[in-house]
Design an enzyme around this catalytic site. Structure first.
Site, short mmCIF file in Angstrom:
data_model
loop_
_atom_site.label_atom_id
_atom_site.label_comp_id
_atom_site.label_asym_id
_atom_site.label_seq_id
_atom_site.Cartn_x
_atom_site.Cartn_y
_atom_site.Cartn_z
N PHE A 129 0.85 -1.19 0.00
CA PHE A 129 0.00 0.00 0.00
C PHE A 129 0.89 1.26 0.00
CE2 PHE A 129 -2.83 3.20 1.76
CZ PHE A 129 -3.95 2.99 0.98
N TYR A 231 -11.35 1.08 10.40
CA TYR A 231 -12.56 1.45 9.65
C TYR A 231 -12.91 0.47 8.54
CZ TYR A 231 -8.80 3.86 7.04
OH TYR A 231 -7.64 4.18 6.38
N LYS A 232 -12.11 -0.60 8.40
CA LYS A 232 -12.41 -1.58 7.35
C LYS A 232 -13.30 -2.68 7.94
CE LYS A 232 -8.04 -0.49 5.07
NZ LYS A 232 -8.49 0.09 3.81
N ARG A 381 -12.02 -4.90 -7.11
CA ARG A 381 -11.87 -5.58 -5.81
C ARG A 381 -13.25 -5.88 -5.25
NH1 ARG A 381 -8.12 -2.62 -1.45
NH2 ARG A 381 -9.80 -1.14 -1.67
C1 LIG Z 1 -3.20 -1.50 3.75
C2 LIG Z 1 -3.37 -0.08 4.18
N1 LIG Z 1 -2.41 0.48 4.93
C3 LIG Z 1 -2.50 1.76 5.33
C4 LIG Z 1 -3.58 2.53 4.99
C5 LIG Z 1 -3.59 3.99 5.39
O1 LIG Z 1 -4.46 4.24 6.39
P1 LIG Z 1 -4.70 5.75 6.85
O2 LIG Z 1 -5.07 6.52 5.63
O3 LIG Z 1 -5.84 5.65 7.80
O4 LIG Z 1 -3.46 6.24 7.47
C6 LIG Z 1 -4.61 1.99 4.23
C7 LIG Z 1 -5.78 2.79 3.85
O5 LIG Z 1 -6.67 2.39 3.19
C8 LIG Z 1 -4.50 0.64 3.81
O6 LIG Z 1 -5.44 0.07 3.05
#
Ligand SMILES: Cc1ncc(COP(=O)(O)O)c(C=O)c1O
Length: 421
Positions: A129, A231-232, A381
């Site tokens: 990510f 939040y997922k 997805r």
């Molecule tokens: C795998 C993963 N890591 C990190 C993040 C980043 O999270 P945040 O934007 O809350 O810092 C996300 C956001 O969707 C994510 O899917």
């Protein structure tokens, strides 16, 4: 593999036998026709949350005012302990909630690098990510370390042999996602932890796409550090604070770079110099976003009651149904499975590749009432969240999808991508 697509009656039968069927009633589902397959991005609203938040706002903020901090101050820990017990397989006092996943990743990665000052390399997945890659690049830049980016397979994830060959005495830190955001490929946490331990490196896990969907064993596998979104699959609401985990025996030695007063010994003594507590609090910075934090509470209750083993069991069955229907209906229409086919190598979402995935994703939402999402370069997805997705939802969604693609309805939509995909 079946020779024909399973009929809708098969999905109905699975729903009838689903021990988690009632959990769906614990969510506020205002549009029964809408099929929501994006719980891996933002979970649905738990039915108890509006009233719970209303009471926090009205009674605790409105009535208690500043006095409510007596109750609020440890909320992140209380939730952290519940997460540790029911979701992350960690020990009490090893998890708390604060900040965003990106910020927690920064704090823990920086702390880990400082604890391995004599080592010069950070290993990551070149296709992880983006926030993880950017945070690590920034830290490497600032601390004069180098980044070794391993090229995982877009569909099947990181090959452990590749990781094994990258781990030497110069590696300070390994940053990896347990479940790949793009393909859903699931890594073997125990094996990675062991490989890193043998090389003397620390591992920082991103559990964002795993927490609430698959059982995690941080303590049992001897994991060092972890962060992740609430939040997922945990349904804490948009922007709810992230969790962070630090193994107990690392609390004394790791020091994070943002020296805020919430990490300070005897916080309200207002001491002159920063002297962090020897608990998980030392990884906190400042005042938590209380209302967002509060929303995690009722959401977690739903997950606790459902139980991770049952959620995982249903999640794999939902994913298997997506894959089976995709093979029968969608592959002949130009789709390709872009996730591991075997359930034990997958998290809860499944990716399907198609050159027109973006327009198809838009058309699905606009014309077929099916919400999933698109990820570059060409992935649809599909994230059936086991807490509230029915087998018939999956069947209906893929049925609507195949009809829409067969009629080429998506061709009427613009090919330019929107700001958010
Ligand atoms: C795998 C993963 N890591 C990190 C993040 C980043 O999270 P945040 O934007 O809350 O810092 C996300 C956001 O969707 C994510 O899917």
């Amino acid at each position: 593999m079946m020779t024909d697509a399973p009929p809708r009656a098969w999905a109905e039968e699975l729903d009838a036998r689903d021990p988690l069927a009632d959990v769906r009633d614990q969510f506020l589902i205002s549009d029964p026709h809408l099929i929501y397959l994006d719980g891996n991005s933002l979970g649905r609203l738990p039915a108890a949350t509006p009233e719970f938040l209303g009471a926090v706002v009205r009674d605790q903020w409105g009535g208690g005012l500043v006095r409510s901090w007596q109750e609020w101050i440890d909320w992140g820990h209380r939730l952290g302990d519940r997460l540790a017990e029911h979701v992350l397989g960690a020990l009490p006092g090893e998890v708390t909630l604060a900040d965003s996943t990106s910020v927690n990743l920064y704090k823990l990665a920086a702390a880990a690098l400082d604890a391995r000052a004599e080592r010069g390399t950070i290993v990551l997945d070149a296709h992880d990510f983006p926030t993880n890659r950017y945070v690590v690049q920034g830290l490497a830049d600032a601390r004069k370390r180098s980044v070794l980016a391993l090229h995982s397979d877009h569909d099947t994830g990181l090959d452990l042999d590749l990781l094994r060959s990258a781990l030497d005495q110069d590696v300070a830190l390994v940053v990896l996602s347990l479940v790949s955001y793009r393909s859903g490929a699931l890594l073997d946490m125990a094996a990675v932890n062991q490989l890193a331990r043998q090389a003397g490196a620390l591992v920082l896990w991103d559990l964002s796409h795993a927490a609430g969907a698959i059982p995690i064993s941080l303590a049992e596998t001897g994991a060092d550090l972890a962060v992740g979104c609430t939040y997922k699959y945990l349904n804490g609401g948009p922007g709810s604070p992230a969790f962070l985990y630090v193994r107990r025996d690392l609390h004394a030695t790791l020091r994070q770079p943002i020296w805020g007063w919430f990490g300070q010994q005897d916080q309200f003594e207002m001491g002159q110099d920063y002297d962090p507590v020897e608990r998980i609090d030392r990884f906190l910075v400042g005042t938590p976003p209380l209302l967002s934090l509060a929303a995690v509470d009722p959401a977690l209750t739903v997950i606790e009651q459902a139980g991770l083993d049952r959620l995982r069991h249903k999640g794999t069955a939902l994913g298997d149904l997506v894959i089976e229907l995709a093979r029968q209906w969608l592959v002949p229409l130009g789709f390709r499975l872009a996730s591991p086919a075997r359930a034990e190598q997958r998290g809860s979402h499944v990716s399907l590749a198609h050159p027109e995935a973006w327009r198809i994703c838009q058309a699905l939402a606009r014309h077929a009432d099916v919400v999933c999402d698109f990820r570059v370069p060409d992935r649809l997805r599909i994230g059936p969240c086991p807490a509230y997705t029915r087998f018939t939802d999956v069947w209906d969604a893929l049925d609507r999808l195949r009809k829409l693609v067969a009629r080429e309805e998506y061709r009427r939509l613009p090919a330019e991508r929107a700001r958010i995909t």
